[in-house]
Design an enzyme around this catalytic site. Sequence first.
Site, short mmCIF file in Angstrom:
data_model
loop_
_atom_site.label_atom_id
_atom_site.label_comp_id
_atom_site.label_asym_id
_atom_site.label_seq_id
_atom_site.Cartn_x
_atom_site.Cartn_y
_atom_site.Cartn_z
N CYS A 1 -19.45 -39.13 28.97
CA CYS A 1 -19.13 -40.54 29.24
C CYS A 1 -18.14 -40.58 30.41
CB CYS A 1 -18.48 -41.19 28.02
SG CYS A 1 -19.34 -40.93 26.47
N HIS B 1 -17.24 -42.97 33.62
CA HIS B 1 -16.23 -43.91 33.14
C HIS B 1 -14.84 -43.30 33.03
CE1 HIS B 1 -18.97 -47.21 32.43
NE2 HIS B 1 -19.80 -46.41 31.78
N ARG C 1 -25.53 -50.56 23.82
CA ARG C 1 -24.90 -50.07 25.03
C ARG C 1 -24.67 -48.56 24.95
NH1 ARG C 1 -25.44 -50.55 29.92
NH2 ARG C 1 -25.94 -48.41 29.45
N CYS D 1 -26.56 -45.71 27.22
CA CYS D 1 -25.78 -44.80 28.06
C CYS D 1 -26.27 -43.37 27.85
CB CYS D 1 -24.29 -44.86 27.69
SG CYS D 1 -23.36 -46.12 28.55
#
Lengths: 103, 273, 208
Positions: free
Chosen positions: B182, B186, B230, B234
Amino acid sequence: MADPMRIRATAVGDSTEVKVLMNHEMETGQRKDAQGKTIPAWFIQSVTATYNGKTVLSAQWGPAVSKNPFLSFKFKGGTKGEKVQITWTDNRGDKRTDEATIS
Amino acid sequence: MPAMIRRAAVRAAFCVGATAIATTACAQTSAVDEIAKYRAALQDGNPAELWEARGEDLWKTPRGPGKVSFATCDLGLGPGVVKGAYAQLPKYFADADRVMDLETRLVWCMVKQQGYSEADATKNPFGGPGQKSDIEALVAYITSESRGVKMNVAMDHPKEKEAFALGEKMFVYRGGTHDFACQTCHGEDGKRIRLQDLPNLMTVAGAQKAYTTWPAYRVSQGELRTFQWRLNDCFRQQRFPELIFTSDASIALTMYLARNANGAVFDAPSIKR
Amino acid sequence: MRKLAGVYLGAVAAAAAVFGCATMPTDAQTSARAAAVLKASFRANGQAGLDRLDQDDTQKACTQYAGKTPPKDVAERIEKTNLESIVWPGDGKYLGDWKNGERIAQEGRGKQYSDDPKGPVGGNCYACHQITPQEVSYGTIGPSLYQFGKLRGYSDTMRKYAYGKIWNADAYAACSNMPRFGHSGILTQQQVKDVTALLMDPESPVNK
């Protein structure tokens, strides 16, 4: 019977502002599914708005209008507490009518 | 809105006399501004309201083999209480002895109170054309009742602390064919993928901006998408296998992000590209 | 779902039994438990099997340092191992066709479980990089590659570096965010050559 619309009608000066959110797939008839088959066209063809029995908006739509269409318009006149009616008809002959009170 | 237009006008004026590479940069930054303007214009008439209306109906109507409504479903603020419920989730529920996010808790109520099997309750989490998802509608309704409420996820219970700690570790787990975590997208300020700005979810500011705008009507999907969706999407793009709906990892990651968003005003369902 | 809860609670119970409920787990224990819970929370789909969650040494080491620069000796070890594994072109030619390279850079599909395994696989380079000046829709996760060859010169050493970097980014920058396109079997050797040409061919729009 199709899913209900969300309608908001507000008195603004000597006019009424109407905002309508319609529940519709608005399939263009151009898309193909995962198997390669064309997804049949399915879209709203006409929209009518009436107030006190008079037509205040009349529209002819086609596949260019996107899914779950949002329509916003104003018409002269309209009193608080009175009702505005919206009707749509699609190419399959399905119809939907909903109304809202002007606030 | 006026500030945004003013900024775009300044950029446009600056770009008029630009040289070759600067023109490219100008074309590209004004593209970002135009997209921002388009997004602002979309706020009116958010189709998410259609899901909210259907969700309210589903919440209040008796359903399932048990023919009961969600009136006895406790989302953390008491049976049937919806107002402000989302802003304090995920949380530890004693009756289940685990931390649950909203979707997990809804499945729990559907199984324990309405009599659905686990398979039936989880069989259609993400809707598509001709295939409505009840869970998405319920999430739309329940989250709309937290709009304007400050995020206030508690972390007192040991299992809540544990979920957060696990989510924090999962966030940096490099894997899949592309070595993505992730964090890859991010984990830094001011980055974007193509022209999509990326929030830094490892900071409070980033988590606050991002978490408070989900669920959202995703125009490109033509559907209302939840936070479980979501996370699932991802991982698909990270080239991982499929994240299981309401799995422990999905709850841990939600705990990590929701807790980091504490203090921010919740403002969903929103509308996104 | 019941099975998941069992694995999760099982892991917790095991940790509690060994270390005692009152003891806070160490960082390493939390990492190990996170990996276990993560793996139990996925299902195989299409071409994405659960083996994709098994980490190689590079992924394990880079996860441990979570975005921070690894210690010098660890970084050097990662770079050395990755450099040694690069498959160089048998004919010593690093450049392919830059026009195909651009197509590969634009292609965002490949390796997702939603992708057709027989379908196109690209590098999705524009997701993170500016490359040709004509493409304004580019990301900023990685540095701009505009004028890559022009700025560095067109030597064979430079061509080799570009090829090597695309094949295995960690060979030159331990724990790089960039996928190891050749090493992980994302792009074929020909595709890697084509993308190398996009950056290093003097005729490529990147260098004009």
